[in-house]
Scaffold this active site. Sequence first.
Site, PDB file in Angstrom:
ATOM      1  N   HIS A  66       0.804  -1.273  -0.010  1.00 15.62           N
ATOM      2  CA  HIS A  66      -0.211   0.062   0.031  1.00 15.62           C
ATOM      3  C   HIS A  66       0.974   1.365  -0.008  1.00 15.62           C
ATOM      4  O   HIS A  66       0.466   2.376   0.473  1.00 15.62           O
ATOM      5  CB  HIS A  66      -0.886   0.048   1.134  1.00 15.62           C
ATOM      6  CG  HIS A  66      -1.759  -1.262   1.413  1.00 15.62           C
ATOM      7  ND1 HIS A  66      -3.143  -1.263   0.642  1.00 15.62           N
ATOM      8  CD2 HIS A  66      -1.581  -2.227   1.973  1.00 15.62           C
ATOM      9  CE1 HIS A  66      -3.478  -2.398   0.927  1.00 15.62           C
ATOM     10  NE2 HIS A  66      -2.890  -2.923   1.598  1.00 15.62           N
ATOM     11  N   SER A 117      16.979  18.198 -17.211  1.00 18.58           N
ATOM     12  CA  SER A 117      16.319  19.557 -17.233  1.00 18.58           C
ATOM     13  C   SER A 117      16.805  20.677 -17.778  1.00 18.58           C
ATOM     14  O   SER A 117      18.142  20.763 -17.986  1.00 18.58           O
ATOM     15  CB  SER A 117      16.040  19.945 -15.723  1.00 18.58           C
ATOM     16  OG  SER A 117      15.453  21.215 -15.762  1.00 18.58           O
ATOM     17  N   LYS A 155      20.121  18.019 -12.760  1.00 20.83           N
ATOM     18  CA  LYS A 155      18.979  17.395 -12.456  1.00 20.83           C
ATOM     19  C   LYS A 155      19.035  15.909 -13.291  1.00 20.83           C
ATOM     20  O   LYS A 155      19.420  16.247 -14.666  1.00 20.83           O
ATOM     21  CB  LYS A 155      17.673  17.876 -12.791  1.00 20.83           C
ATOM     22  CG  LYS A 155      16.371  16.976 -12.105  1.00 20.83           C
ATOM     23  CD  LYS A 155      15.143  17.736 -12.512  1.00 20.83           C
ATOM     24  CE  LYS A 155      13.850  17.293 -11.504  1.00 20.83           C
ATOM     25  NZ  LYS A 155      13.668  16.167 -12.278  1.00 20.83           N
ATOM     26  N   GLU A 196      10.721   5.866 -18.096  1.00 18.92           N
ATOM     27  CA  GLU A 196       9.566   6.690 -18.679  1.00 18.92           C
ATOM     28  C   GLU A 196       9.263   6.135 -20.051  1.00 18.92           C
ATOM     29  O   GLU A 196       8.149   6.042 -20.358  1.00 18.92           O
ATOM     30  CB  GLU A 196       9.966   8.208 -18.727  1.00 18.92           C
ATOM     31  CG  GLU A 196      10.021   8.669 -17.254  1.00 18.92           C
ATOM     32  CD  GLU A 196      10.401  10.167 -17.234  1.00 18.92           C
ATOM     33  OE1 GLU A 196      10.881  10.538 -18.417  1.00 18.92           O
ATOM     34  OE2 GLU A 196      10.757  10.587 -16.137  1.00 18.92           O
TER      35      GLU A 196
END
Length: 453
Positions: free
Chosen positions: A181, A311, A317, A324
């Site tokens: 969960h 980025s 970053k 993805e």
Amino acid sequence: MKTTRTQTDSFGSLEIAADALWGVHTERSLHFFNIGTQRMPVEIIHAMAHIKAAAATVNAQLGLLDESKALAITAAAQRIAAAQLDDAFPLSVWQTGSGTQSHMNVNEVIATLAKQAGLTVHVNDDVNLGQSSNDVFPSAMHIAVLQLTHNKLLPALNALHESMLEKAVAFKDLAKVGRTHLQDAVPITLGQEFSGYAAQLALCQVSIHHALDGVCALAIGATAVGTGVNTHPEFGSRVASLLATQLRLPLRQSSNLFAALAGHEALVALLGSLRMLAIALNKIGNDIRLMGSGPRAGLGELLLPQNEAGSSIMPGKVNPTQVEALCMVCAQVMGHDVAIGIAASQGQLELNVYKPLIALDVLDSIRLLGDAMHSFNLHCLAGLEANLLQLAHNLERSLMLVTALSPHIGYDRAAQIAKLAQQEGTTLREAALQLGAVSAQQFDEWVDPRGML
């Protein structure tokens, strides 16, 4: 020099570019089906060429086609199958539901090549002898799917599965917090997690192999409606057998040619297996993305390879880009599954007339999954490392280690310890001693993360 030539069919005459290998049927189709930018997949074109070569050989063996014509057709078809003439097949995939336009495109190019070699063959009477778009096109769909699955999808899946097994071994001794969960749970090893991923992929392998058996059945010999009208009774089985030998695939003629034209359950079943694979890959990818989140404000348990800047505005970053890409592919495949389910249900009476769409989406799913798994394996999984400090830090702070106390002091008393530790920001050990639930010696003996694995 004249830049066009004139060709005539039952609808009249058309001007065609002098150097075009196709004929009047293809030229009309370019006009009437100027839809979108997606062309008929070359894998389908190549598969139809393989069928044309085998059909010519079998027709010659049956005494139905002159040997010289059969040789000319075979030679031309082999050039097409070898991807030497892909530019000669410009038609949109959005055409008639039987694929007739692209089928005639193949027939016309073969006839043109034969003529260039010095022998005139008729597009229908010779190249298409004993055949129909209704049985050639679905047979080509199956062949193309089998070839792409064996050449691209399965090698990538097998390699990814092996990599997962290797990571399971490499991480087998790394204890960490388990999560259910999205909340802390009892401990698990990172290796155990990755063994689960490997098992998911293994199940997908079995499912795909099982589904491929139905795809090995070809509609060839059915001609227009499944009765085999205008072809020799041995034609279909002989062509399937010859193709099996030439392509090294376990091909056979379908046991019921009526079903082979009217339905596409074999490809629906295969796409169901690909959807299952997409679901598994999406779960695996998202798990790795979560465990690699951070580097300081996330879970931070995995160190993903840093392949490129993430980025245009935030210096330094780095993003989980391979995950993805993989998950976007999975979403596309799940979408294809929906489209194919709708398309495959449109088999009114003797013929399904959504064949090009089915071919496009099945092949696209195979290609995308194969490429995405290869990229993910090479650029993410291969360089994936465990963050040992973060794994240990998270495990030490986990409240669910209190589960080890339940057999000794009961569920309710253990829950009190966990709640106190959470409320006051202390360790489980401190909370347990504060409540007097256990002694220090008992806590150290009973609460052993490795003993819970």
